[in-house]
Design an enzyme around this catalytic site. Structure first.
Site, PDB file in Angstrom:
ATOM      1  N   LYS A 100       0.850  -1.195   0.000  1.00 60.09           N
ATOM      2  CA  LYS A 100       0.000   0.000   0.000  1.00 60.09           C
ATOM      3  C   LYS A 100       0.878   1.234   0.000  1.00 60.09           C
ATOM      4  O   LYS A 100       1.821   1.331   0.781  1.00 60.09           O
ATOM      5  CB  LYS A 100      -0.882   0.010   1.265  1.00 60.09           C
ATOM      6  N   LYS A 154       5.364   2.383  -2.891  1.00 61.04           N
ATOM      7  CA  LYS A 154       5.318   3.782  -3.314  1.00 61.04           C
ATOM      8  C   LYS A 154       5.545   3.829  -4.814  1.00 61.04           C
ATOM      9  O   LYS A 154       6.203   2.950  -5.378  1.00 61.04           O
ATOM     10  CB  LYS A 154       6.397   4.609  -2.612  1.00 61.04           C
TER      11      LYS A 154
END
Length: 415
Positions: free
Chosen positions: A60, A96
């Protein structure tokens, strides 16, 4: 951040091989793609997606559009997301992404083309149970909506849970916009309670009046704290008697999202705001605003990190020597990623929660996270920052230990 990881790894006596594994991303993808600009010319772009860890669940992390995006920065931010998710207790790993571009140089139609092309290039990486992006610097609900739509088109069906941070009508969650600021306020109040402060006698300075700083200041004002200073990118304001935050928000809305010219406070420098003799300082704007250069002059007793990385690692020891309590970013501003998890969960379950349910669950998760970090700090006689990293690294390491045990491999601690 690597220094802070290594300090936690030393306390946990991580085996060298696992230490190295947790320092490195599981996967890093570099993509390049071209779009046709509005003027008919073709332009090529380079983008990245770094999957640091999927030990605790799908990775995430946000996607940023910025001309200074680089691979090392994205790798560091992906690792930071791993530790934030782990210490918060949500079932996500860390990732990311980024594209080297200045979004201000592109029209809305060009940004849509960029987003869709990036999504196509990473269609095998993204997925609700694999890797779930979110907004970051230079991106927002529009970009997340385009990503979801493109990913859904590629798979022949709507897949809302592939991304979070969407508009409400595209599967976004109630409470998401204010979640980070609400989380910072919750952690601030928990810290004050733990340290024996009375809300109505506590003064607060908030650096930043964007989404995070504004909502933090508002919720703390509503809780009875005295907000004695706030700042935006252009102006810093101070009133030792307290600033009426709802009134300041109204003023800002009527003046182009600017607090410049607000008549009921004195203008001070941005640096002076950081050095005010307030009980609590909340840097909620940008990174590295408290460094070895000014840490000796910090007068606040408590620092709550509303922004990501506002205190540099070279300031940590100085603040510790001054007995200043610092609540780290991976705890203090985890409200955003927590409600992102709620959005993903609602999408996965085809549900829509009322905002009261979102806020109640957010508060419960942050209460537990803060309690666990505080207990760990007492157990090891370490700072809250180090305790947060110890908890996070331990959780991920133990998951690897279980996996290695199943495979008949060695423990994560050295013999």
């Amino acid at each position: 951040m690597l220094d802070r990881f290594n300090e936690a790894a030393d306390i946990l006596q991580l085996h060298t091989s696992l230490r190295q594994k947790l320092q490195r991303p599981e996967k890093q993808v570099t993509v390049n793609f071209s779009i046709t600009l509005d003027n008919g010319e073709e332009q090529n772009f380079e983008g990245y997606r770094i999957i640091h860890s999927t030990a605790l669940g799908p990775s995430k992390g946000g996607i940023r559009y910025d001309s200074d995006v680089n691979l090392n920065e994205v790798k560091a931010l992906a690792a930071w997301m791993t530790w934030k998710s782990a210490v918060t207790g949500i079932p996500f790993g860390g990732a990311k992404g980024g594209i080297i571009c200045n979004p201000k140089d592109h029209s809305r139609s060009e940004l849509e083309k960029i987003t869709r092309a990036y999504t196509k290039a990473l269609a095998d990486t993204f997925g609700p149970t694999k890797d779930v992006p979110a907004p970051d610097m230079g991106t927002g609900p529009d970009e997340m909506g385009w990503l979801m739509d493109e990913f859904s088109l590629l798979h022949g069906k709507p897949i809302h849970a592939v991304v979070t941070g969407k508009h409400l009508n595209a599967g976004g969650s109630l409470g998401r916009v204010e979640a980070t600021g609400r989380g910072v306020s919750i952690i601030t109040l928990l810290t004050l309670e733990k340290l024996g402060y009375n809300n109505d006698k506590t003064s607060v300075a908030v650096q930043g009046f964007g989404n995070v700083g504004l909502h933090t200041a508002l919720y703390l004002y509503e809780a009875g704290l005295k907000i004695v200073a706030v700042s935006d990118v252009n102006t810093a304001l101070h009133n030792p008697e307290g600033i009426n935050i709802p009134e300041l928000i109204l003023y800002s809305n009527l003046h182009g999202k600017s607090i410049t010219g607000y008549p009921k406070a004195t203008v001070i420098s941005h640096n002076d705001l950081l050095l005010l003799n307030a009980d609590v300082l909340i840097p909620a704007a940008k990174e590295d605003v408290i460094t070895a250069a000014n840490a000796h002059d910090i007068a606040a007793s408590i620092i709550i990190e509303g922004a990501n990385g506002p205190v540099s690692s070279d300031a940590d020891e100085i603040l510790k020597s001054k007995n200043i309590t610092v609540v780290p970013d991976i705890v203090a501003n985890a409200g955003g990623v927590t409600v992102s998890y709620f959005e993903w969960l609602q999408n996965s379950l085809a549900q829509s929660w009322p905002v009261e349910q979102v806020n109640t669950r957010l508060e419960a998760i942050l209460n537990k996270s803060f309690a666990d970090v505080f207990a760990t700090a007492l157990q090891y006689n370490i700072t809250l920052r180090t305790a947060a990293y110890v908890l996070a690294v331990k959780k991920v390491a133990q998951t690897h230990q279980v996996n290695q045990a199943v495979a008949g491999k060695q423990n994560f601690t050295q013999n």
